[in-house]
Design an enzyme around this catalytic site. Structure first.
Site, PDB file in Angstrom:
ATOM      1  N   SER A  52      26.974  27.149  22.869  1.00 46.92           N
ATOM      2  CA  SER A  52      26.868  28.083  23.723  1.00 46.92           C
ATOM      3  C   SER A  52      28.302  28.987  23.718  1.00 46.92           C
ATOM      4  O   SER A  52      29.425  28.216  23.496  1.00 46.92           O
ATOM      5  CB  SER A  52      27.137  26.909  24.467  1.00 46.92           C
TER       6      SER A  52
ATOM      7  N   SER B 231      27.566  38.938  34.351  1.00 45.01           N
ATOM      8  CA  SER B 231      28.090  39.877  35.459  1.00 45.01           C
ATOM      9  C   SER B 231      29.243  40.017  36.230  1.00 45.01           C
ATOM     10  O   SER B 231      29.359  41.188  36.875  1.00 45.01           O
ATOM     11  CB  SER B 231      26.390  38.932  36.020  1.00 45.01           C
TER      12      SER B 231
ATOM     13  N   THR C 150      34.394  31.377  40.149  1.00 46.04           N
ATOM     14  CA  THR C 150      33.394  32.398  39.332  1.00 46.04           C
ATOM     15  C   THR C 150      34.342  32.835  38.468  1.00 46.04           C
ATOM     16  O   THR C 150      33.631  33.191  37.342  1.00 46.04           O
ATOM     17  CB  THR C 150      32.884  33.298  40.485  1.00 46.04           C
TER      18      THR C 150
ATOM     19  N   LYS D   6      16.902  39.293  41.224  1.00 48.48           N
ATOM     20  CA  LYS D   6      17.939  40.835  40.593  1.00 48.48           C
ATOM     21  C   LYS D   6      17.637  41.714  40.198  1.00 48.48           C
ATOM     22  O   LYS D   6      17.001  42.442  41.937  1.00 48.48           O
ATOM     23  CB  LYS D   6      18.986  40.544  39.915  1.00 48.48           C
TER      24      LYS D   6
ATOM     25  N   THR E 282      14.862  36.880  35.201  1.00 46.20           N
ATOM     26  CA  THR E 282      15.226  36.621  37.457  1.00 46.20           C
ATOM     27  C   THR E 282      14.225  37.445  37.725  1.00 46.20           C
ATOM     28  O   THR E 282      14.273  38.777  36.904  1.00 46.20           O
ATOM     29  CB  THR E 282      16.399  36.479  37.707  1.00 46.20           C
TER      30      THR E 282
HETATM   31  C1  LIG Z   1      22.276  34.372  38.949  1.00 44.44           C
HETATM   32  C2  LIG Z   1      21.953  34.135  37.582  1.00 44.44           C
HETATM   33  C3  LIG Z   1      21.587  33.754  36.820  1.00 44.44           C
HETATM   34  C4  LIG Z   1      19.588  32.431  37.926  1.00 44.44           C
HETATM   35  O1  LIG Z   1      19.204  33.546  38.601  1.00 44.44           O
HETATM   36  P1  LIG Z   1      18.884  33.110  39.702  1.00 44.44           P
HETATM   37  O2  LIG Z   1      17.431  33.880  39.247  1.00 44.44           O
HETATM   38  O3  LIG Z   1      19.584  33.158  40.786  1.00 44.44           O
HETATM   39  O4  LIG Z   1      18.794  31.195  40.272  1.00 44.44           O
HETATM   40  C5  LIG Z   1      21.284  33.105  35.639  1.00 44.44           C
HETATM   41  N1  LIG Z   1      21.816  33.254  34.845  1.00 44.44           N
HETATM   42  C6  LIG Z   1      22.836  34.725  35.524  1.00 44.44           C
HETATM   43  C7  LIG Z   1      23.982  34.398  33.900  1.00 44.44           C
HETATM   44  C8  LIG Z   1      23.073  34.713  36.370  1.00 44.44           C
HETATM   45  O5  LIG Z   1      23.840  35.443  37.252  1.00 44.44           O
END
Ligand SMILES: *Cc1c(COP(=O)(O)O)cnc(C)c1O
Length: 428
Positions: free
Chosen positions: A137, A189, A363, A248, A245
């Site tokens: 990981s 991110s 974070t 986003k 996802t």
């Molecule tokens: C936001 C995020 C998730 C989770 O996705 P959600 O649909 O918001 O639950 C998974 N992996 C990464 C890297 C993220 O930034």
């Protein structure tokens, strides 16, 4: 037992450590995005501009996506009515999974209630089904992936972030026949850096490992059809599991994996967080599917997104603001102090009507606190000029260190006025 005291103490500790989070009261406006209403402590409403949304393309306010959600609600009602085991799969969900499998060039896809759940469910289930599996990981993987790794009973090793030499060292130390699962992201991110996907796939092939990529911050935004960075780099077919996802870049809600039918079927059959949780409502699935269809066919949206991101980045750099350089659409502006970061965010909101949530520990690492700016195709050039002015004022007032001014030219400097509305007209 002083129950109440215990919770208050826990919160007090967060406050002392400058880690206590306050959520802004925001009312998004589907007709005026990125403008919105912010209500302060007294309840007074202020007009603001959102600069920190993960609705990267504004798909959440796209009229076709909204129309799909409205008509599916009218037709099928508000909820799903149960888990898929108990109540079956709604037809819009079947269609959504077909869109997602096609997006990633896979034979199957499986949808979850969120991206967070999809990582937890898929990583833990896949690793537990592989006998004596070793999970490898990346050190900066998202919390949802870490939870998936922890939830499984497999052995795990962490490789230094994006360090393929370290990954190879760990792989080479294992017998070739041992099951291995390499878990990583395409686009991280917070720093906006991109992983060496091809090199990781090369290692997976050489050392007989499976690959699992999180493309959450890249789907809809990269690749010819929005399949992510792996699509852009011609690597999608080499990755066993692509996770994404719908919340986003696609602007709705939900998460998914795209993989072989055998993998999707196994996760469907063995993951408790899939089995025992109610499915997404049909209207959400219809909206998400519409968003995926739009992403596949409108590269001009991705171009507008890249253009506004790079224009923002370069305008900030020219003003001497400490932008962390990276190859993506994420614009991190470094502050390096939790209290200052919060103060900067408050001042931007209260004095300038600009909403950028502060990003603090855990974070990001302590000492790397920042404002994380996410331009969308809806942020026009005038929005960018206002942002630069506001940040310079806040940096000056709070005496946050500026960086050296870099005289960078944007790759988009010459196509002066192709902001989103203009692009929309051009596409018509
Ligand atoms: C936001 C995020 C998730 C989770 O996705 P959600 O649909 O918001 O639950 C998974 N992996 C990464 C890297 C993220 O930034």
């Amino acid at each position: 037992m002083q129950y109440r005291q215990i919770f208050e103490n826990a919160i007090g500790k967060l406050k002392t450590e400058q880690r206590y989070r306050v959520f802004a009261d925001i009312e998004r406006d589907s007709e005026r995005f990125p403008h919105a209403i912010w209500r302060d402590h007294s309840g007074a409403a202020h007009d603001i501009t959102i600069w920190c949304s993960n609705d990267y393309l504004g798909m959440g306010v796209n009229p076709e996506v909204i129309a799909a959600m409205k008509s599916a609600t009218a037709k099928h009602g508000a909820g799903a009515g149960g888990t898929r085991n108990i109540s079956g799969t709604s037809h819009p969900l079947v269609m959504l999974e077909a869109e997602l499998a096609d997006l990633h060039g896979k034979e199957a896809a499986l949808v979850f209630t969120s991206g967070w759940i999809s990582n937890l469910a898929a990583i833990s289930t896949i690793a537990d089904l592989l006998p004596n599996c070793l999970i490898l990981s990346d050190a900066l993987n998202h919390n949802s992936m870490i939870e998936g790794v922890r939830r499984s009973s497999a052995e795990r090793k962490i490789w230094r972030h994006n360090d393929v030499a370290h990954l190879e060292e760990l792989l080479a130390a294992q017998p070739l026949e041992r099951a291995k699962l390499i878990v990583f992201e395409s686009l991280y991110s917070m720093d906006g850096d991109i992983s060496p996907i091809k090199e990781i796939c090369d290692l997976a092939e050489k050392y007989n490992a499976m690959t699992y990529i999180d493309e959450v911050h890249a789907v809809a935004m990269y690749g010819a059809r929005g399949g992510g960075v792996a699509e852009r780099e011609g690597q999608m077919h080499r990755i066993d599991v692509i996770e994404g996802t719908l919340a986003k870049g696609f602007g709705v809600i939900g998460g998914y994996i795209a993989a072989s039918p055998a993998i999707c079927d196994a996760v469907r059959s063995f993951a408790p967080s899939f089995i025992f949780s109610t499915a997404l409502p049909p209207a959400v699935c219809a909206a998400a599917a519409q968003s995926v269809r739009i992403a596949k066919t409108r590269p001009e949206l991705r171009m507008a997104h890249q253009r506004q991101s790079w224009l923002t980045k370069h305008a900030l750099m020219r003003a001497g603001l400490p932008v962390l350089p990276n190859p993506s659409h994420i614009v991190p502006v470094m502050v390096g102090d939790a209290q200052l970061c919060k103060a900067a965010s408050d001042m931007l909101l209260e004095r300038h009507g600009i909403y950028i949530q502060p990003i603090n520990y855990p974070t990001v690492a302590r000492g790397t606190e920042r404002l994380r700016i996410t331009p969308t195709p809806h942020h026009g050039d005038a929005h960018i000029a206002h942002l630069v002015e506001a940040l310079v004022d806040v940096w000056t007032t709070l005496r946050i260190p500026f960086a050296e001014v870099s005289d960078v030219e944007s790759p988009f400097a010459n196509d002066a006025h192709c902001t989103y509305p203009a692009m929309k007209r051009a596409a018509e």
